[in-house]
Design an enzyme around this catalytic site. Structure first.
Site, PDB file in Angstrom:
ATOM      1  N   SER A   1      -0.365  -4.304 -58.416  1.00 36.67           N
ATOM      2  CA  SER A   1      -0.277  -3.414 -59.418  1.00 36.67           C
ATOM      3  C   SER A   1      -0.201  -1.826 -58.799  1.00 36.67           C
ATOM      4  CB  SER A   1      -1.024  -3.403 -60.422  1.00 36.67           C
ATOM      5  OG  SER A   1      -2.454  -3.225 -59.874  1.00 36.67           O
TER       6      SER A   1
ATOM      7  N   ASP B   1      -7.249   4.994 -64.784  1.00 39.25           N
ATOM      8  CA  ASP B   1      -7.473   4.032 -65.964  1.00 39.25           C
ATOM      9  C   ASP B   1      -8.610   2.881 -65.632  1.00 39.25           C
ATOM     10  OD1 ASP B   1      -6.517   2.378 -63.784  1.00 39.25           O
ATOM     11  OD2 ASP B   1      -4.631   1.860 -65.096  1.00 39.25           O
TER      12      ASP B   1
ATOM     13  N   HIS C   1      -7.177   1.911 -61.420  1.00 36.94           N
ATOM     14  CA  HIS C   1      -6.026   2.464 -60.511  1.00 36.94           C
ATOM     15  C   HIS C   1      -6.125   3.946 -60.517  1.00 36.94           C
ATOM     16  CE1 HIS C   1      -4.302  -1.266 -62.715  1.00 36.94           C
ATOM     17  NE2 HIS C   1      -3.834  -1.123 -61.504  1.00 36.94           N
TER      18      HIS C   1
END
Ligand SMILES: *[C@@H]1O[C@H](CO)[C@@H](O)[C@H](O)[C@H]1NC(C)=O
Ligand SMILES: *[C@@H]1O[C@H](CO)[C@@H](O)[C@H](O)[C@H]1NC(C)=O
Ligand SMILES: *[C@@H]1O[C@H](CO)[C@@H](O)[C@H](O)[C@H]1NC(C)=O
Length: 355
Positions: A48, A327, A330
């Site tokens: 991600s 967040d 990340h």
């Protein structure tokens, strides 16, 4: 890394664990025009952290229509700093791979799963939830969570292998083409540790026993890329595991000696972020722990049930560029920019990409 679902995230130990995951900048990615034409394409692999859309392509084509909706990165305020809308990146804007592509004069890499795209200047195989180990390895340990099953390191190399004929045609052409492409391989392993610690409930000591096979999977992947014709390969370290990184660094050094005509570069993601956490003010960050987006409150502003992009967590902090963590998992675009710069020009890539 994944979007978190596990409730075990809220124990103090897990919070400490995630603190390392969350942080990750503001420098300027200097463009070196002489070098800008050095690479004719760029190919990226990862999880991600490097996601630029594959998970959304995969989820939109799923028969389960709530799957895409459930991806918090498809909701505001993701993309608020750059793009102006959620772009299926886990950030307020660009990720490291975007900044590197821009500095090299290449277009932003299209996700490799998207249909009808021209991949001759690059493609991004990275996908949210990716692991170094095959999903079958985790299935054998009792893991069923589909998020880990979208594309392991091995699968991503398969996807790339399938693209090659459309990129460069003949064998001879491909040899030249791939030798002039930049490969960003990873980081891989973050999710392998997430699964073991958070889903299987293993202790850090127990997971360390698996580090050799996780690093080995990464090394085998690099060797497969070299066998396909890759010459310039950047291998990033991961957060937050020093044990993994020292083993990875050692293996990269072995590869550097073994393949004299390739350039395997070790990108020290971990050390750079660690420095930012230790001296946030030096890098223009007000608070290294508090996520910019989310409705968790408290020191970390992180709650797995009130993550960024969920109802009630749809606004960002006033100045995302003054935060490390976007967040809670990340980094912000500002962090990503600093990382890209340090990989292109040093000092956190050995050798630097533009050297
Ligand atoms: C559809 O996806 C959502 C989100 O991932 C999940 O909660 C739900 O159980 C899925 N439904 C079916 C029928 O698989
Ligand atoms: C690493 O991979 C190689 C090649 O697949 C294999 O021969 C070796 O046994 C592996 N080592 C570990 C520790 O898994
Ligand atoms: C993953 O699966 C492939 C195909 O079965 C195998 O060749 C490869 O060694 C596996 N990788 C790991 C890390 O187990």
């Amino acid at each position: 890394m994944r979007f978190l679902r596990s409730s075990s995230c809220c124990s103090p130990l897990a919070a400490a664990f995630f603190f390392f995951f969350l942080v990750a900048v503001i420098g300027s990615t200097s463009s070196n025009l002489q070098q800008a034409t050095k690479y004719n394409a760029m190919f990226s692999f990862g999880d991600s952290v490097a996601e630029t859309g594959n998970i959304c392509v995969v989820s939109s084509s799923s028969s389960n229509s709530t799957e895409l909706e459930a991806l918090t990165c498809t909701h505001p305020p993701y993309g608020t700093t750059n793009f102006g809308r959620p772009s299926c990146r886990w950030s307020d804007g660009r990720v490291v791979v975007d900044f590197i592509a821009q500095s090299l004069g290449l277009p932003l890499l299209p996700p490799s799963k998207s249909k009808g795209k021209d991949f001759r200047r690059g493609a991004n195989m990275a996908i949210t939830g990716a692991t170094a180990m095959n999903f079958s390895f985790y299935q054998s340990l009792g893991i069923e969570d589909p998020v880990w099953n979208h594309g392991s390191l091995y699968m991503q190399i398969q996807w790339f292998t399938e693209l090659i004929p459309s990129l460069c045609g003949t064998k001879q052409n491909c040899k030249e083409f791939l030798a002039k492409s930049l490969f960003l391989f990873g980081g891989f392993g973050g999710n392998d540790y997430n699964i073991q610690l958070l889903e299987l409930g293993l202790t850090p000591e127990q997971t360390m026993k698996n580090t050799p096979i996780i690093v080995n999977a990464t090394v085998n992947g690099i060797e497969r890329l070299i066998a396909l014709g890759a010459v310039h390969i950047v291998v990033p370290s991961i957060l937050p595991t020093e044990h993994h990184n020292s083993m990875l660094r050692e293996q990269v050094q072995i590869l550097q000696r073994k393949y004299k005509s390739t350039r395997v570069m070790y990108a020290d993601y971990y050390s750079q972020v660690y420095k930012m956490v230790q001296q946030p003010q030096k890098f223009g960050f007000s608070n290294p722990f508090e996520a910019c987006c989310g409705a968790g409150g408290g020191k970390y502003n992180f709650d797995v049930a009130a993550r960024c992009g969920m109802p009630g967590a749809t606004t960002a902090c006033r100045d995302p560029s003054a935060r490390l963590s976007w967040d809670g998992v990340h980094p912000t675009e500002a962090v990503n920019k600093m990382i890209a710069d340090a990989w292109l020009n040093g000092p956190y890539c050995n050798p630097p990409i533009l050297s």
